[in-house]
Scaffold this motif. Structure first.
Motif, mmCIF file in Angstrom:
data_model
loop_
_atom_site.group_PDB
_atom_site.id
_atom_site.type_symbol
_atom_site.label_atom_id
_atom_site.label_comp_id
_atom_site.label_asym_id
_atom_site.label_seq_id
_atom_site.Cartn_x
_atom_site.Cartn_y
_atom_site.Cartn_z
ATOM 1 N N PHE A 119 0.823 -1.195 0.000
ATOM 2 C CA PHE A 119 0.000 0.000 0.000
ATOM 3 C C PHE A 119 0.867 1.259 0.000
ATOM 4 C CE2 PHE A 119 -2.365 3.279 2.338
ATOM 5 C CZ PHE A 119 -3.475 3.381 1.522
ATOM 6 N N LYS A 120 1.894 1.248 0.827
ATOM 7 C CA LYS A 120 2.790 2.410 0.902
ATOM 8 C C LYS A 120 3.505 2.649 -0.408
ATOM 9 C CE LYS A 120 4.174 3.556 5.551
ATOM 10 N NZ LYS A 120 5.170 3.471 6.589
ATOM 11 N N ARG B 55 21.962 -22.280 -2.025
ATOM 12 C CA ARG B 55 20.802 -22.193 -1.140
ATOM 13 C C ARG B 55 20.818 -20.953 -0.259
ATOM 14 N NH1 ARG B 55 19.877 -28.249 1.186
ATOM 15 N NH2 ARG B 55 20.195 -29.344 -0.776
ATOM 16 N N HIS B 56 22.014 -20.569 0.202
ATOM 17 C CA HIS B 56 22.056 -19.459 1.163
ATOM 18 C C HIS B 56 22.671 -18.197 0.581
ATOM 19 C CE1 HIS B 56 20.743 -21.799 4.646
ATOM 20 N NE2 HIS B 56 21.362 -22.794 4.057
ATOM 21 N N ARG C 280 20.314 -15.984 -2.930
ATOM 22 C CA ARG C 280 19.150 -15.135 -2.681
ATOM 23 C C ARG C 280 19.540 -13.850 -1.940
ATOM 24 N NH1 ARG C 280 13.877 -17.391 0.323
ATOM 25 N NH2 ARG C 280 12.960 -15.390 0.863
ATOM 26 N N ASN C 281 20.494 -13.981 -1.031
ATOM 27 C CA ASN C 281 20.954 -12.790 -0.328
ATOM 28 C C ASN C 281 21.707 -11.845 -1.250
ATOM 29 O OD1 ASN C 281 20.450 -12.744 2.694
ATOM 30 N ND2 ASN C 281 21.038 -14.870 2.359
ATOM 31 N N ALA D 295 12.342 -11.185 -1.722
ATOM 32 C CA ALA D 295 13.679 -11.740 -1.486
ATOM 33 C C ALA D 295 14.105 -11.590 -0.033
ATOM 34 C CB ALA D 295 14.701 -11.071 -2.405
ATOM 35 N N PRO E 61 12.778 -10.895 3.839
ATOM 36 C CA PRO E 61 11.643 -10.720 4.755
ATOM 37 C C PRO E 61 11.802 -9.521 5.684
ATOM 38 C CG PRO E 61 12.984 -12.594 5.383
ATOM 39 C CD PRO E 61 13.463 -12.155 4.041
ATOM 40 N N ARG E 62 13.055 -9.049 5.892
ATOM 41 C CA ARG E 62 13.250 -7.930 6.805
ATOM 42 C C ARG E 62 12.615 -6.655 6.264
ATOM 43 N NH1 ARG E 62 19.545 -8.614 7.161
ATOM 44 N NH2 ARG E 62 19.059 -9.156 5.019
ATOM 45 N N ARG F 60 9.781 -6.456 4.682
ATOM 46 C CA ARG F 60 8.323 -6.480 4.604
ATOM 47 C C ARG F 60 7.674 -5.629 5.672
ATOM 48 N NH1 ARG F 60 8.150 -12.912 3.767
ATOM 49 N NH2 ARG F 60 9.582 -12.855 2.010
ATOM 50 N N ARG F 61 8.340 -5.493 6.801
ATOM 51 C CA ARG F 61 7.693 -4.757 7.880
ATOM 52 C C ARG F 61 7.896 -3.264 7.781
ATOM 53 N NH1 ARG F 61 7.924 -7.350 13.635
ATOM 54 N NH2 ARG F 61 10.155 -7.221 13.253
#
Lengths: 534, 314
Positions: free
Chosen positions: B6-7, B228-229, B232-233, B306, B308-309, B311-312
């Motif tokens: 939304f933002k 795997r690690h 993505r980072n 990518a 999750p940090r 998202r908030r």
């Protein structure tokens, strides 16, 4: 009975430099062996050598046997099957040891799925069990949580869960609690001990902290410059201390700085009813900013020449309070004055007051510009003066400051990389001292140092305070250090000072239950009948 | 996550509104009257006035701005002064060339850059790394129009695999794709070189992180840990560059369009500016701004997927 892990004459050299020299040790199932020593002594190298995770350039000799397997003879592929399944490992820094973009469930389940053909569902169920076992029950910590939603101690529990998910026989823990607060440290140590008992796990615990070692370990091995200098059952080791290095380490850990009696002068720093709020992000675009009170209604005085401590766990508001005292940030309410004048006025720090307060920070490596010479670095505070000394007066000031902290005048022409961690902390003190402040704030100033260096720096601070009549505020999470260097101590929790009093009284008869918990949680060195200092 | 979207969406609409105002004002203050330019210097004043009325240039500026924005919202971009045809049709024709071309070039550059960057980072300091790094030097250094000419000389003239230029239309998709292939390669080369370097350095940073050591301690092989690690980072900075490159490819392809005689958006803008066809300039620039802002929005969403940090906080 043969030992679970047997290390025989393990030597490692990296590019011709010998970092491990004929290290031999063994651990039985269910036993805790602590590997202790100062930084650079080869503790972590030993762990990495056992895990087969040394850098490519490393050359390894000797033997490492886990049960009957010779680990050094295994191929990389075979080692992958052993790591995580038969040997688990826990690291120092829980904040960065987890992948930030994967949920904790995914990361714990991965250990299981890499080593078995468990289905995703089975692996998740097992991950949930293991996380519950390490104290993260599913109703409060579902598998879908991400690392950034957890505290440091909780993350360390996730790392432990990953390491023990497959019930390995050996767990290697490299400084597992060094980055944690004392109460969290006590919980994690308790957890590790319980796991050893209930799972029959052998634990190789690496730590520089002798107090932790004395509480945890069945046996202790002391390392110095890549060699094991002494190895014995815990009680025997503390009773005998046959090697002078062990005695020196122990003496430094229990070191008490020599604080001369002082006559208290007039109040120098006066902090009155200070509060500081931070604005948090709006929960939705039209809401007001929620406020987070970092410091709440704090009042205290520091007199000229007085030595005051401030202890508290991370997030308690210590740093916010420090910034306010240094005049770097405004306060939301209240007043901070030095010699009667406000430290912060008209939206900026008060320059005349800043001359009187200097600060020494924790990180001796990060707090100097590596491209400047010592001469320039330690004279930085001169910009606070209206007429900074020039020519010979400046040279004299530099020499005097360097000699006061135990360095030589010739060091002025060197760059910071030429100094060790302890020497850099001396430079930081010289920098603070050069304009003759009345108050120095030590913000975790010895936390990054090895015990022996730490003892020297504490002695230096005490001596400078005596000679110059210097007052200081010593901020630390380490209770034993604060006890050894202050007259008076304040205990801070959630932005408030919950207890305040003479250091000896607060430590011996804590009144507030939080202080009682802190002191109970802090690991203690065993009391010895007699202490030899070599 | 919903609050985050939304933002971002609010920011997108606000930027579009501001951009439309700026574009309108800038084009308005530019010197030159389209009516007198179209009729030539010998035109009668009343003829010019009549044309100005017909083009809608005689109403007040505020009114014209509102008409323009209102029209765009319903898909009416006005009528070109020079060609006397609806701008929306002209732009749509060009977009059918420029958009597929940009997407092809971007896909190509990503497909080259990610594996090449990963290879270089995984074999850091080795032969593969040195090879990849010197190839990217060439990619950045070679002017893409010259590289385009080399491609034409080899694949169009010598081998006759692809046409040397022009665009046959989408009636025959195979022929259309064929004629876009060489321009897409020419456009992709420098982009791939830059993206490879970003991918490599980002992954090298990630490989030094503590959690990569944790992954190895779990029993993952070097390769498994990396895929795997690490990947993505490491992708987050790469996404930023991909977003920037798409915007550039959409409108910045004018030289390559010129080399291959492609009637793309870049050429349309260039022609309209030289002919004072303000309504086309305004509309195409607005469209490009829309594309850039939309791509940035998508990149923001990709970040949140990518990492999750993110998202908030927004």
């Amino acid at each position: 009975m043969t030992a679970l892990l047997q290390v025989q004459d393990l030597s490692v050299s990296i590019q011709g430099k010998r970092v491990l020299d004929k290290v031999s040790l063994e651990i039985q199932s269910g036993e805790i062996l602590a590997l202790t020593g100062e930084s650079g002594s080869g503790k972590s190298m030993t762990a990495l050598a056992i895990m087969g995770l040394l850098p490519n350039a490393a050359h390894v000799e000797g033997e490492v046997h886990l049960h009957e397997q010779d680990l050094l003879a295994q191929t990389e592929q075979q080692m992958c099957a052993i790591r995580g399944a038969e040997i688990g490992m826990v690291f120092q820094e829980p904040m960065t040891a987890l992948n930030p973009v994967q949920s904790i469930g995914q990361q714990v389940a991965e250990t299981i799925r890499v080593h078995s053909d468990a289905t995703r569902k089975q692996a998740w169920a097992r991950a949930a069990d293991v996380l519950t076992k390490v104290g993260l029950p599913q109703d409060r910590f579902p598998l879908g949580r991400f690392p950034h939603e957890l505290s440091g101690g909780q993350r360390q529990r996730v790392v432990i869960a990953m390491a023990i998910a497959l019930r390995p026989k050996l767990l290697i823990a490299d400084e597992p609690t060094t980055a944690l607060d004392v109460t969290t440290q006590a919980q994690i140590l308790e957890l590790l001990k319980d796991l050893c008992k209930s799972e029959g796990l052998a634990l190789l615990m690496i730590t520089h902290d002798l107090a932790v070692v004395s509480q945890m370990a069945d046996r202790i091995a002391v390392m110095k410059s890549g060699q094991i200098v002494e190895q014995a059952v815990t009680q025997d080791l503390f009773a005998q201390m046959s090697h002078p290095y062990t005695r020196a380490l122990f003496a430094a850990s229990a070191h008490q700085a020599d604080l001369a009696d002082i006559d208290l002068g007039d109040p120098l720093l006066r902090v009155q009813n200070v509060s500081r709020d931070y604005l948090l992000p709006r929960p939705h675009p039209f809401a007001a900013h929620p406020r987070f009170p970092a410091v709440r209604d704090v009042s205290f005085d520091i007199s000229a020449g007085e030595r005051v401590g401030l202890v508290g766990e991370s997030g308690c508001g210590k740093s916010t309070l420090t910034r306010a005292i240094l005049g770097l940030d405004p306060v939301s309410a209240g007043d901070i004055r030095l010699d009667g004048a406000p430290v912060y006025s008209n939206g900026k720090p008060n320059r005349y007051i800043q001359r009187q307060i200097q600060v020494v920070f924790q990180d001796p490596f990060g707090s100097f510009n590596p491209r400047h010479k010592v001469e320039r670095l330690i004279t930085e505070p001169f910009h606070l003066l209206d007429h900074p000394p020039t020519g010979t007066a400046r040279q004299n000031a530099i020499e005097e400051a360097l000699e006061a902290v135990g360095l030589s005048a010739a060091d002025a022409q060197k760059y910071p990389h030429a100094f060790s961690g302890g020497q850099r902390q001396r430079l930081a003190i010289a920098r603070a001292l050069i304009i003759r402040p009345k108050l120095i704030v030590f913000d975790e100033a010895v936390s990054a140092l090895d015990v022996r260096v730490r003892a020297q720096i504490l002695d230096l601070i005490a001596a400078l305070s005596r000679e110059y009549g210097l007052a200081y505020l010593f901020i630390s999470h380490d209770l034993s250090v604060v006890r050894s260097i202050t007259d008076r101590v304040m205990v801070m929790k959630s932005g408030e000072i919950v207890e305040h009093g003479e250091t000896a009284r607060v430590f011996d008869k804590p009144e507030h239950h939080y202080t009682q918990n802190l002191i109970a949680a802090a690991p203690r060195l065993p009391e010895l009948g007699e202490r030899h200092v070599s | 996550m919903i609050a985050y979207v939304f933002k971002r969406l609010t920011a997108l609409i606000l930027s579009l509104a501001v951009a439309s105002l700026v574009i309108f004002l800038v084009v308005e203050v530019a010197p030159g009257d389209p009516a007198s330019y179209m009729l030539g210097i010998n035109a009668q004043p009343d003829t010019v006035a009549a044309l100005r009325a017909e083009l809608g240039l005689d109403v007040p500026k505020t009114q014209r701005y509102l008409n323009w924005v209102g029209g765009m919202l319903v898909g009416d971009f006005g009528t070109s002064y020079t060609y006397r045809s609806p701008v929306s049709e002209m732009v749509a024709d060009r977009l059918w060339i420029s958009l597929p071309l940009a997407l092809m070039a971007l896909a190509l550059s990503t497909l080259i850059a990610i594996p090449a960057g990963v290879l270089a980072a995984a074999r850091r300091g080795g032969v593969a790394d040195a090879g990849v790094m010197s190839a990217t030097q060439f990619g950045v250094a070679i002017p893409n129009f010259w590289f385009a000419m080399l491609l034409v000389a080899l694949f169009a003239i010598k081998l006759r695999w692809f046409p040397s230029g022009g665009f046959p239309g989408w009636d025959d998709p195979a022929a259309a794709l064929k004629s876009l292939t060489l321009p897409a390669i020419a456009l992709a080369l420098p982009q791939a070189a830059i993206l490879t370097r970003v991918m490599r350095s980002s992954l090298i940073d990630i490989l030094g992180e503590d959690f990569m050591r944790t992954a190895r301690a779990k029993g993952l092989s070097r390769r498994q840990a990396l895929w795997r690690h690490g990947l993505r980072n490491a992708l987050i900075p790469v996404l930023t560059i991909i977003g920037l490159q798409f915007s550039f490819l959409l409108a910045g392809a004018i030289i390559i369009e010129q080399v291959f005689f492609l009637p793309g958006l870049g050429r349309l803008v260039f022609q309209s500016i030289s002919q004072r066809d303000l309504i086309v300039v305004e509309s195409v620039v607005m469209l490009l701004v829309f594309a850039v802002i939309t791509v940035n929005f998508l990149v923001d969403l990709a970040y949140a997927i990518a990492d999750p940090r993110l998202r908030r906080r927004a």
